[in-house]
Enzyme design. Sequence first.
Site, PDB file in Angstrom:
ATOM      1  N   LEU A 199       0.821  -1.228   0.000  1.00 42.32           N
ATOM      2  CA  LEU A 199       0.000   0.000   0.000  1.00 42.32           C
ATOM      3  C   LEU A 199       0.844   1.263   0.000  1.00 42.32           C
ATOM      4  O   LEU A 199       0.375   2.330   0.383  1.00 42.32           O
ATOM      5  CB  LEU A 199      -1.000   0.007   1.182  1.00 42.32           C
ATOM      6  N   SER A 214       8.691  -3.381 -19.514  1.00 40.08           N
ATOM      7  CA  SER A 214       8.306  -2.096 -20.089  1.00 40.08           C
ATOM      8  C   SER A 214       8.994  -1.885 -21.429  1.00 40.08           C
ATOM      9  O   SER A 214      10.127  -2.348 -21.639  1.00 40.08           O
ATOM     10  CB  SER A 214       8.737  -0.993 -19.114  1.00 40.08           C
ATOM     11  N   TYR A 218      15.025   3.404 -13.450  1.00 35.36           N
ATOM     12  CA  TYR A 218      13.792   2.602 -13.525  1.00 35.36           C
ATOM     13  C   TYR A 218      13.878   1.619 -14.696  1.00 35.36           C
ATOM     14  O   TYR A 218      13.642   0.424 -14.556  1.00 35.36           O
ATOM     15  CB  TYR A 218      12.576   3.530 -13.681  1.00 35.36           C
ATOM     16  N   LYS A 232      14.121  -2.755 -14.993  1.00 41.05           N
ATOM     17  CA  LYS A 232      13.320  -3.654 -15.848  1.00 41.05           C
ATOM     18  C   LYS A 232      14.253  -4.500 -16.709  1.00 41.05           C
ATOM     19  O   LYS A 232      14.056  -5.706 -16.864  1.00 41.05           O
ATOM     20  CB  LYS A 232      12.356  -2.845 -16.728  1.00 41.05           C
TER      21      LYS A 232
END
Length: 332
Positions: A33, A124, A149, A153
Amino acid sequence: MAILLTGGTGFIGSHTAVELINAKQDVVIADDLSNSKAEIVDKIEQITGKRPAFRQLDVTDKAGLDAMFNEFQIEGVIHFAGFKAVGESVAKPIEYYRNNLDSMLSVLEVMRAHQCRKLIFSSSATVYGANSESPFKETAPTGNCTNPYGWTKYMIEQILFGVAQADPDMSIVLLRYFNPIGAHESGLIGERPNGIPNNLLPYLTQTVIGIRDHLSVFGNDYPTHDGTGVRDFIHVVDLAKGHVAAFDYARKHTGAEVFNLGTGIGYSVLDVIKAFEQANGVKVKYQFCPRRPGDIATCYSDPSKAKELLHWQAEKNLVDMCRDAWRWQQNC
Ligand code: UDP
């Protein structure tokens, strides 16, 4: 048996939970969360009539993940959990490498301990870097990423190819997402970025609703039909359905296979602004600004491999995406 969704209350995870439940699959969600809310589980139940099991858990917590595998019969994992803000990754590379690589490795270790061998990974289009030209096929070279980022990936893809090679019984599907936008047509779930959005659509919808003054269009001197950047925008519900197809594929095949999830159509930033205005009867206030560092002019997919082998293709168009994104912005 159930499918475990790490990061299952996030933007793509929550839409995938809905589509899996619609396809009569049992879904279990693990999410810390950090970038979503527990109430998403209620919304998934509202949409589907079925409540997925949910545990608040950071999946780098191996003991916690192990406990989930003991509690539920997990057939396979769809791993969405991870940090995803490109700009933030440039400022916080250590946190991005630590979190994204750690979470993948702990999922793999716990899967191995429980002899769970089906895995779908959220990769991605960013792994294609600036190496080759659109339309990108899965065989195009990867690497040369422009931010941490993207490198996480890329690195996880390499890890997964190695894992599949070492264990011939593993079924791994790597999904390279293009630009997911839109929201569920119920208006109950959608993208909820933390702070100032990086991505085009959330920034645009926040501008139209009055949270932001105007949209900055990054660059109008690209070699594209109107000078603005061209991307392969795909409705998040289509993308979610791609995961249902991918899991089905993992049930029937071993090894590691890569698929693009895109529409194969490139729209420019100005095309999106115009479509949004027409679909929703609103005006988008925008200004041209210099190019954003790291952006490429054009990025769209060749989605034919997914069509052929996953029997999946995107069905929704840009107007659907704009209409659903606006409905969500007005509700959230
Ligand atoms: N973009 C823009 N203004 C914004 C955000 C994005 O003009 O506030 C442009 C961006 O330069 C790119 C396209 O919209 O050409 C999509 O960017 P986004 O960040 O949504 O996704 P990316 O393709 O970078 O992953």
